[in-house]
Design an enzyme around this catalytic site. Structure first.
Site, PDB file in Angstrom:
ATOM      1  CG  PHE A 152      -0.066  53.886  81.295  1.00  0.00           C
ATOM      2  CD1 PHE A 152      -0.830  53.200  80.366  1.00  0.00           C
ATOM      3  CD2 PHE A 152       1.266  53.528  81.443  1.00  0.00           C
ATOM      4  CE1 PHE A 152      -0.273  52.175  79.589  1.00  0.00           C
ATOM      5  CE2 PHE A 152       1.830  52.508  80.673  1.00  0.00           C
ATOM      6  CZ  PHE A 152       1.051  51.833  79.747  1.00  0.00           C
ATOM      7  CG  ASP A 237       2.784  53.557  88.581  1.00  0.00           C
ATOM      8  OD1 ASP A 237       3.975  53.864  88.412  1.00  0.00           O
ATOM      9  OD2 ASP A 237       2.085  53.021  87.700  1.00  0.00           O
ATOM     10  CE  LYS A 266       7.942  55.194  82.070  1.00  0.00           C
ATOM     11  NZ  LYS A 266       8.183  55.023  80.643  1.00  0.00           N
TER      12      LYS A 266
HETATM   13  C1  LIG Z   1       3.230  55.443  85.578  1.00  0.00           C
HETATM   14  C2  LIG Z   1       3.590  54.225  84.796  1.00  0.00           C
HETATM   15  N1  LIG Z   1       3.293  53.021  85.294  1.00  0.00           N
HETATM   16  C3  LIG Z   1       3.602  51.894  84.632  1.00  0.00           C
HETATM   17  C4  LIG Z   1       4.234  51.937  83.417  1.00  0.00           C
HETATM   18  C5  LIG Z   1       4.554  50.656  82.693  1.00  0.00           C
HETATM   19  O1  LIG Z   1       5.926  50.453  82.695  1.00  0.00           O
HETATM   20  P1  LIG Z   1       6.597  49.420  81.645  1.00  0.00           P
HETATM   21  O2  LIG Z   1       6.397  50.001  80.288  1.00  0.00           O
HETATM   22  O3  LIG Z   1       8.041  49.360  82.068  1.00  0.00           O
HETATM   23  O4  LIG Z   1       5.903  48.117  81.820  1.00  0.00           O
HETATM   24  C6  LIG Z   1       4.541  53.177  82.849  1.00  0.00           C
HETATM   25  C7  LIG Z   1       5.167  53.255  81.515  1.00  0.00           C
HETATM   26  O5  LIG Z   1       5.071  54.236  80.822  1.00  0.00           O
HETATM   27  C8  LIG Z   1       4.218  54.348  83.562  1.00  0.00           C
HETATM   28  O6  LIG Z   1       4.489  55.559  83.072  1.00  0.00           O
END
Ligand SMILES: Cc1ncc(COP(=O)(O)O)c(C=O)c1O
Length: 410
Positions: A152, A237, A266
């Site tokens: 994700f 990520d 986050k």
């Molecule tokens: C691993 C990861 N990458 C990207 C995101 C996307 O972040 P945002 O919701 O701040 O756009 C999330 C959100 O849950 C995530 O867990």
């Protein structure tokens, strides 16, 4: 419209929560399926709803409020900065942004930081940087990124295209070209997927939304090796795993290798909206003047909050605490698994990012736990995700595990 005015304007027999929920359901885009409580305040690891009911927060805004709610030092940092300077754009230098970048660079593999406002935006920047890096070398055909199944990376068009879950893309075709997917932890599949059009491999050190899936012990090392052998970039990520949650400041530190690009969001400002893309000098040089920008990226207000957050994470040794409490929590969940082996199939995760996989719907357990005063969530239908504030106490963990035990016994 404040809550009191909403209340007066409606049927007096309804509770304030009923009125807020009804109004919200009428006027807010229906993209979120919400639980029927209205939260109005928090303190440490607890939050309270408008009816006065207290909940222990085992999800922390989905791995965001790592230092708990209403942290006095962060509240002071925000309030002091709000009275001084909130926003001036990136046409000028500011002190909190510079200080935060310096600290992140000092504590990581990276030489430079690009600030933005969310995780998706940080990943968007990473994807653009990887493409630009090869474009600048006269290799524009090298724009393909290999990512992982069940990954994700966000909900913007580029980041949902990079995400390895069909349900996230449904209805948004055509997605961006240039992404291919291999199973997480399958190094041979990754090797086979790389070719001379590949610019990067992008992955989470632990898949969060994908079900709290950890890499095999040498997986990240082998990914790094493959990237080096093929002259391509490794993008990590760390939006969910970063800032101490897994027991190290950044989860990749467990593997002993570093990426070329890393994204954070986050927990970086303990709840204020921020994203950051960190990279080495060599890679970052592809982002020259005008190559990328965002109005709100790294405002004094948000970076003051992040700076205080990072200072506390470091001075209070929060990663070590996450590791110790995570081990305690994990052992307790393993004990539950032994007792309820017909209902619990696996305990996964690292530090205070833990998953409890059931052989039945975990979705159904979430409202039951909420009713009993615990906030958790469910990923991939069968896994309860625990991502509490990293300041959680053993007594909170004991209470949750006891409650889970009672639910699973009944
Ligand atoms: C691993 C990861 N990458 C990207 C995101 C996307 O972040 P945002 O919701 O701040 O756009 C999330 C959100 O849950 C995530 O867990």
């Amino acid at each position: 419209m404040n809550a009191t005015r909403i209340k007066r304007s409606r049927d007096r027999r309804q509770t304030m929560s009923d009125v807020i929920m009804q109004t919200a359901d009428e006027v807010i885009a229906a993209t979120y399926k919400r639980f029927p409580i209205v939260l109005e305040k928090g303190q440490g690891c607890s939050v309270w709803d408008t009816e006065g009911k207290q909940y222990t927060d085992f999800i922390a805004g989905i791995a965001v409020c790592s230092l708990g709610h209403a942290h006095p030092r962060i509240a002071d940092a925000v309030s002091n900065q709000a009275k001084r300077l909130v926003h001036v754009s990136n046409l000028y230098y500011t002190i909190p942004q510079t200080e935060l970048a310096r600290m992140l660079v000092e504590k990581s593999f990276a030489d430079r930081v690009f600030f933005c406002n969310s995780g998706a935006e940080a990943n968007e920047a990473a994807i653009k940087l990887a493409r630009k890096y090869f474009n600048d070398q006269g290799r524009p055909e090298r724009f393909h990124i290999v990512t992982m199944e069940q990954s994700f990376h966000g909900r913007t068009m580029a980041t949902l295209s990079a995400t390895g879950q069909d349900k996230i893309k449904k209805g948004f075709d055509p997605v961006l070209i240039g992404f291919s997917f291999v199973p997480f932890n399958d190094i041979h599949a990754l090797q086979a997927a790389l070719d001379d059009r590949t610019c990067a491999v992008m992955l989470e050190p632990i898949q969060g939304e994908g079900g709290i899936r950890c890499p095999d012990p040498d997986y990240l090392k082998r990914v790094r090796q493959l990237c080096d052998e093929n002259g391509i970039l490794m993008i990590l990520d760390e939006i969910q795993t970063g800032m101490g949650r897994t027991g190290k400041l950044f989860a990749h530190e467990h593997s002993g290798v570093a990426p070329d690009i890393m994204t954070l969001a986050k927990a970086l400002a303990n709840g204020l909206p921020i994203g950051a893309m960190l990279s080495t000098e060599k890679v970052s040089s592809a982002f020259g003047f005008g190559a990328h920008a965002t109005t709100f990226g790294g405002t004094p207000l948000v970076t003051a909050a992040a700076l205080e957050t990072v200072k506390i994470i470091l001075s209070d040794r929060i990663p070590a605490r996450a590791m110790a409490l995570g081990t305690y929590f994990r052992n307790a969940l393993e004990g539950l698994k032994q007792k309820h082996h017909s209902r619990i199939t696996q305990v996964r995760g690292k530090g205070l990012l833990l998953g409890l996989q059931l052989n039945e719907s975990a979705d159904d357990l979430v409202p039951i736990l909420m009713e009993k005063g615990f906030l958790v969530n469910c990923v991939q239908g069968h896994t309860l995700r625990f991502a509490p504030p990293l300041i959680i106490e053993k007594t909170d963990i004991d209470a949750l595990v006891k409650c889970l035990d009672e639910i699973l016994t009944s």
